[in-house]
Scaffold this motif. Structure first.
Motif, PDB file in Angstrom:
ATOM      1  N   LYS A  28     -11.731 -23.683  13.726  1.00 52.04           N
ATOM      2  CA  LYS A  28     -11.119 -22.393  14.083  1.00 52.04           C
ATOM      3  C   LYS A  28      -9.857 -22.602  14.914  1.00 52.04           C
ATOM      4  O   LYS A  28      -8.829 -21.983  14.648  1.00 52.04           O
ATOM      5  CB  LYS A  28     -12.157 -21.561  14.852  1.00 52.04           C
ATOM      6  CG  LYS A  28     -11.665 -20.189  15.253  1.00 52.04           C
ATOM      7  CD  LYS A  28     -12.803 -19.209  15.414  1.00 52.04           C
ATOM      8  CE  LYS A  28     -13.662 -19.463  16.641  1.00 52.04           C
ATOM      9  NZ  LYS A  28     -13.014 -19.060  17.895  1.00 52.04           N
ATOM     10  N   THR A 102      -8.418 -16.615  21.283  1.00 47.80           N
ATOM     11  CA  THR A 102      -7.433 -17.631  20.901  1.00 47.80           C
ATOM     12  C   THR A 102      -6.278 -16.958  20.172  1.00 47.80           C
ATOM     13  O   THR A 102      -5.098 -17.204  20.474  1.00 47.80           O
ATOM     14  CB  THR A 102      -8.074 -18.691  19.982  1.00 47.80           C
ATOM     15  OG1 THR A 102      -9.251 -19.191  20.603  1.00 47.80           O
ATOM     16  CG2 THR A 102      -7.115 -19.832  19.720  1.00 47.80           C
ATOM     17  N   ILE A 326     -17.004 -26.732  25.862  1.00 47.84           N
ATOM     18  CA  ILE A 326     -17.149 -25.414  26.494  1.00 47.84           C
ATOM     19  C   ILE A 326     -17.799 -24.391  25.564  1.00 47.84           C
ATOM     20  O   ILE A 326     -18.575 -23.549  26.005  1.00 47.84           O
ATOM     21  CB  ILE A 326     -15.784 -24.917  27.056  1.00 47.84           C
ATOM     22  CG1 ILE A 326     -15.990 -23.759  28.014  1.00 47.84           C
ATOM     23  CG2 ILE A 326     -14.795 -24.576  25.958  1.00 47.84           C
ATOM     24  CD1 ILE A 326     -16.683 -24.102  29.296  1.00 47.84           C
ATOM     25  N   ASP A 327     -17.515 -24.480  24.265  1.00 48.83           N
ATOM     26  CA  ASP A 327     -18.099 -23.495  23.339  1.00 48.83           C
ATOM     27  C   ASP A 327     -19.526 -23.852  22.930  1.00 48.83           C
ATOM     28  O   ASP A 327     -20.185 -23.074  22.233  1.00 48.83           O
ATOM     29  CB  ASP A 327     -17.232 -23.378  22.080  1.00 48.83           C
ATOM     30  CG  ASP A 327     -15.905 -22.702  22.384  1.00 48.83           C
ATOM     31  OD1 ASP A 327     -15.828 -21.971  23.387  1.00 48.83           O
ATOM     32  OD2 ASP A 327     -14.948 -22.913  21.615  1.00 48.83           O
TER      33      ASP A 327
END
Ligand code: S3P
Length: 454
Positions: A28, A102, A326-327
């Motif tokens: 992504k 984002t 982090i995700d």
């Protein structure tokens, strides 16, 4: 524009023996950047493997609104005719970035040093998220922002007509903020310098260099210092987007906690700024192998083979690893629930400002599933119940957050009773084929209310 309609409840039931190959979609982060930099280059950029999730499709639509010609040529294959650095046109309509932090933050950066005005909005989740972290540095270039209280969307950015380059130390570990500043720096004369104390994902830097920008990174006592020379002519590129390690996390973690499983997840990017989860899982005792390590498109990749790991142990995740995973904390917490002992996660305050407050969302759902969780401002601890020890049997709120929804569905495969989510719709933002891919491996995941699979 994202078409998130009425809630789509989903449920995952205890499953045995996931097996097969999981071909996860494109990255992504890299997909957003390929479209945006393609739009800022002169000529035609060709992209393959683009993630066709809602977040990225919203960015494609936004690039059209700024004047680029963006065309789908086939599945994952896209063409972008760019307008050149400084060539963005003023959009006629409001830019709707859907669920994507984002998308909106990078696009704000990319337009902030052109003499145009654009208004941005998003869904209920995005409109709650903080934007001052981006508009503060953009103001140093000369851009103005007017939004709702607390720096929230909808927000209008008036781009700087005579931008000046900036030197900016990013106050939070955020690749989105770093990238917004670098993209703004493209149309400022002279050198823009961004300093980050902790290394965050570096796809923008790598891709800017690939498009021909002059950009350098130096490790110093201050941190990573990134220097970009403004007003380059970006040349069009051919970009093969690697598969997304953040999406690979779901079939990998599902295999680790579901008895009798063995799953191969091929060609996963192992860029060190993204691969922290896999290191953590191995420290927990996961049977996770990197096969055929190699380089593709300038990024380290390997095929991941994950097998059921009945003896996972809770660990202390080093805080300095947070940016590189982090995700992945939501799905890590689902794995931690199936491990013996405590998993301690510190230095993760950023989780509170993602698509949802991910600490609160996971803590509430895990507790409803019979798992004890402690939390503080920037830390949380999951008390594992061991393999097969999670009671489950709850429906958890996904809070418009794709990764929360997928994490609870992974947990449901390994719990004693099914685990549901109130809304699986947001999964389409990043992993539109999640359900079919997981069911193809043998997972019992379905829309609640639909007939049970045979
Ligand atoms: C991203 C950066 C991270 C991450 C997000 C994607 C990016 O956000 O959570 O999913 O592509 O730059 P932050 O930069 O806010 O940490």
């Amino acid at each position: 524009m994202s078409g998130h309609g009425s809630p789509a409840p989903m449920i995952a039931a205890p499953t045995q023996g996931l097996s097969g190959t999981a071909e996860v979609p494109g990255d992504k982060s890299i997909s957003h950047r390929a479209l945006i930099l393609g739009a800022l280059a002169v000529g035609e950029t060709r992209i393959t493997g683009l993630l066709e999730g809602e977040d990225v499709l919203d960015t494609a639509q936004a690039m059209r609104a700024f004047g680029a010609e963006v065309t789908q040529l086939g599945p994952g294959a896209w063409s972008v005719h760019g307008v050149g650095v400084g060539g963005f046109a003023e959009p006629e309509q409001v830019i709707d970035c859907g669920n994507s932090g984002t998308g909106v933050r990078l696009i704000m950066g990319a337009m902030a040093t052109s003499p145009i005005t654009a208004t941005f909005t998003g869904d209920a989740s995005l409109n709650r998220r903080p934007m001052a972290r981006v508009t503060d540095p953009l103001a140093l270039f000369g851009a103005q922002a007017v939004g709702r209280a607390g720096g929230r969307l909808p927000m209008t950015i008036v781009g700087a007509a005579d931008p000046v380059p900036v030197r900016y130390a990013v106050p939070v570990p955020s690749a989105q903020v770093k990238s917004a500043v670098l993209l703004a720096g493209l149309n400022a004369p002279g050198e823009t310098v961004v300093i980050e104390q902790e290394a965050t994902r570096d796809h923008t830097e790598r891709m800017l260099a690939g498009f021909g920008a002059v950009i350098g990174t130096e490790e110093t006592a201050e941190g990573r210092v990134i220097t970009l020379s403004g007003q380059p002519e970006l040349g069009p590129q051919t970009i093969a987007v690697p598969r997304d390690p953040s999406s690979a996390a779901f079939p990998v973690c599902a295999a680790l906690v579901t008895p009798g499983s063995e799953v191969l997840v091929p060609t996963i990017g192992l860029n060190p700024t993204r691969a922290g989860l896999f290191t953590t899982l191995r420290e927990m005792g996961a049977d996770l192998a990197y096969e055929n390590p190699r380089e593709e498109g300038g990024e380290p990749v390997a095929d991941l083979r994950a097998r059921f790991s009945p003896d996972l142990k809770g660990i202390e995740v080093p805080p300095e690893r947070a940016a590189s995973m982090i995700d992945e904390y939501p799905v890590l917490s689902a794995v931690a629930a199936c491990a013996e002992g405590r998993t301690v996660m510190r230095g993760v305050g950023e989780l509170r400002v993602k698509e949802s407050d991910r600490i609160a969302a996971m803590a509430a759902g895990l507790q409803a599933c019979g798992v004890q969780v402690e939390e503080g401002k920037d830390w949380w601890i999951v008390h594992g119940r061991g393999a097969g020890g999670v009671p489950g049997g709850a429906t958890c709120a996904s809070h418009l957050d794709h990764r929360i929804a997928m994490s609870f569905l992974v947990l449901g495969l390994a719990a004693q009773q099914p685990v549901g989510v109130d809304d699986g719709g947001p999964i389409a933002t990043s992993f539109p084929v999640f359900e079919s891919l997981m069911c193809g491996l043998g997972a019992d995941i379905r829309h609640a209310g639909s007939r049970e699979r045979d």
